[in-house]
Design an enzyme around this catalytic site. Structure first.
Site, PDB file in Angstrom:
ATOM      1  N   SER A   1       0.941  -1.182   0.078  1.00 56.61           N
ATOM      2  CA  SER A   1      -0.017  -0.034   0.000  1.00 56.61           C
ATOM      3  C   SER A   1       0.984   1.193   0.049  1.00 56.61           C
ATOM      4  O   SER A   1       2.153   1.025   0.290  1.00 56.61           O
ATOM      5  CB  SER A   1      -0.817  -0.053   1.441  1.00 56.61           C
ATOM      6  OG  SER A   1       0.043  -0.121   2.403  1.00 56.61           O
TER       7      SER A   1
ATOM      8  N   ASP B   1      -1.032  -1.425  -4.230  1.00 53.93           N
ATOM      9  CA  ASP B   1      -2.324  -1.757  -3.695  1.00 53.93           C
ATOM     10  C   ASP B   1      -2.997  -0.415  -3.343  1.00 53.93           C
ATOM     11  O   ASP B   1      -2.418   0.501  -2.704  1.00 53.93           O
ATOM     12  CB  ASP B   1      -2.293  -2.692  -2.650  1.00 53.93           C
ATOM     13  CG  ASP B   1      -3.488  -3.382  -2.188  1.00 53.93           C
ATOM     14  OD1 ASP B   1      -4.606  -3.262  -2.834  1.00 53.93           O
ATOM     15  OD2 ASP B   1      -3.706  -3.761  -0.921  1.00 53.93           O
ATOM     16  N   HIS B   2      -4.089   0.013  -3.872  1.00 52.31           N
ATOM     17  CA  HIS B   2      -4.908   0.920  -3.450  1.00 52.31           C
ATOM     18  C   HIS B   2      -4.185   2.510  -3.779  1.00 52.31           C
ATOM     19  O   HIS B   2      -4.143   3.315  -2.762  1.00 52.31           O
ATOM     20  CB  HIS B   2      -5.473   1.122  -2.088  1.00 52.31           C
ATOM     21  CG  HIS B   2      -6.523   0.026  -1.889  1.00 52.31           C
ATOM     22  ND1 HIS B   2      -7.905   0.349  -2.211  1.00 52.31           N
ATOM     23  CD2 HIS B   2      -6.576  -0.915  -1.325  1.00 52.31           C
ATOM     24  CE1 HIS B   2      -8.440  -0.921  -2.013  1.00 52.31           C
ATOM     25  NE2 HIS B   2      -7.815  -1.673  -1.404  1.00 52.31           N
TER      26      HIS B   2
ATOM     27  N   HIS C   1     -10.776  -7.716  -3.263  1.00 49.13           N
ATOM     28  CA  HIS C   1     -10.136  -7.225  -2.075  1.00 49.13           C
ATOM     29  C   HIS C   1     -10.821  -7.470  -0.715  1.00 49.13           C
ATOM     30  O   HIS C   1     -12.028  -8.319  -0.723  1.00 49.13           O
ATOM     31  CB  HIS C   1     -10.181  -5.578  -2.240  1.00 49.13           C
ATOM     32  CG  HIS C   1      -9.216  -4.991  -3.157  1.00 49.13           C
ATOM     33  ND1 HIS C   1      -8.384  -4.129  -2.802  1.00 49.13           N
ATOM     34  CD2 HIS C   1      -9.178  -5.182  -4.548  1.00 49.13           C
ATOM     35  CE1 HIS C   1      -7.575  -3.811  -4.163  1.00 49.13           C
ATOM     36  NE2 HIS C   1      -8.215  -4.402  -5.030  1.00 49.13           N
TER      37      HIS C   1
ATOM     38  N   ALA D   1     -10.238  -9.982   1.394  1.00 49.19           N
ATOM     39  CA  ALA D   1     -10.383 -11.255   1.478  1.00 49.19           C
ATOM     40  C   ALA D   1      -9.930 -12.255   2.398  1.00 49.19           C
ATOM     41  O   ALA D   1      -9.810 -13.558   2.241  1.00 49.19           O
ATOM     42  CB  ALA D   1     -10.316 -12.004   0.071  1.00 49.19           C
TER      43      ALA D   1
END
Length: 325
Positions: free
Chosen positions: A60, A97-98, A227, A229
């Site tokens: 992230s 990520d993101h 996502h 999960a």
């Protein structure tokens, strides 16, 4: 000193194109494990080498600044080299990520990431499209794959926070993919970020497989991403609580639902909280048993071993990616 642009191929990384094509054909999902330190990365590499699984190592925005972007690039390069020296040719992708801005995505592309996610899901539809398109146009020049998101996941993960989830509207997916040119699409079908996905003591609501099926019908052969999960493994939650932690009511997505998703158009499943729980549980347990210990190699080594075990289990029995490299 000006930073030199680095292409991911120089680090031995691959993008997600071939990985996803094989996963779609083989009805399994590629694991995407978040990491932010050396021990987590070592565990991911060892577990995926031992299960012969392709893997996406992802960070992230917060993890990237925590690890330092230059250090992170060499960690990714080291991960590939470590796998090769273990005698393995598993494909490894480094993914953002993101990503929350064009500037961040560009910076990652320029520093050797082979895949980026631009998350404009909180924006009005047209703004999400425009932002994704801008990232795609930049990234594709360097053969870097791009993930977009439609629908909002509830919960908290690093900088990403939302009170309520909004399910993906299947009627928007074709238009979104066509206008943006994204390579994969994260959808919201009832998963959520963090360790407190659902209310404790109540039945976990099933994922909205009807929305997934409708998206699959509208985008045949297109890679879908899940996502939030993590299953929030209860033995870790108990171990944390037995050793001074306070994680009452942490509940995740049942593994059988993830297995069902992995056998559909979902070809990437993100797992972050489970790894955090495994590490924290083992560190707390270690201190509980040996409060005199102060050598980080001892307790972080125990945490790393547990993480290897967890990842092997995910690859073999949940995602179906073991043996697919």
């Amino acid at each position: 000193m000006e930073k030199k642009q680095v292409h991911y191929s120089e680090l031995g990384l691959v993008n997600t194109k071939e990985m996803f094509a094989k996963a779609m054909a083989g009805k399994y999902a590629i694991p995407a494990y978040n990491f932010n330190n050396l021990e987590q990365l070592q565990a991911i590499v060892v577990a995926c080498v031992e299960t012969n699984s392709p893997v996406i190592i992802q960070v992230s925005k917060g993890a990237r600044s925590y690890a330092n972007e230059t250090m992170l690039r060499y960690m990714a390069m080291g991960a590939v080299q470590m796998a090769r020296e273990l005698g393995s040719t598993i494909p490894i992708c480094l993914h953002l990520d993101h990503g929350d801005s064009f500037e961040l995505c560009k910076s990652c592309v320029d520093s050797g990431f082979s895949s980026v996610m631009i998350d404009g899901s909180h924006l009005p539809y047209d703004e999400n499209v425009a932002l994704c398109k801008k990232v795609v146009e930049y990234a594709h020049q360097f053969d870097v794959t791009v993930e977009g998101e439609l629908g909002v996941l509830a919960g908290i993960e690093d900088e990403v926070s939302a009170e309520h989830s909004t399910y993906t509207k299947p009627e928007e997916v074709e238009d979104f993919v066509k206008k943006t040119g994204v390579d994969s699409l994260a959808i919201s079908i009832g998963t959520s970020h963090g360790a407190y996905k659902f209310k404790a003591g109540q039945p976990v609501p099933p994922l909205r497989f009807d929305i997934l099926a409708e998206c699959e019908k509208r985008l045949p052969g297109f890679p879908i991403v899940l996502h939030g999960a993590s299953s929030v493994v209860q033995e870790y939650v108990e171990l944390i609580n037995q050793n001074g932690g306070k994680m009452e009511g942490a509940v995740g997505v049942p593994e059988e639902q993830l297995r069902q998703a992995a056998a559909s158009a979902v070809c990437k499943i993100n797992i972050d909280s489970d790894g955090r729980l495994a590490v924290t549980a083992k560190v707390r347990e270690y201190f509980g048993k040996d409060p005199k210990e102060f050598d980080p190699r001892k307790y972080l080594g125990a945490a790393r071993n547990e993480l290897i075990k967890l990842i092997k289990h995910k690859n073999e029995t949940v995602l179906g990616s073991a043996g697919k490299a």
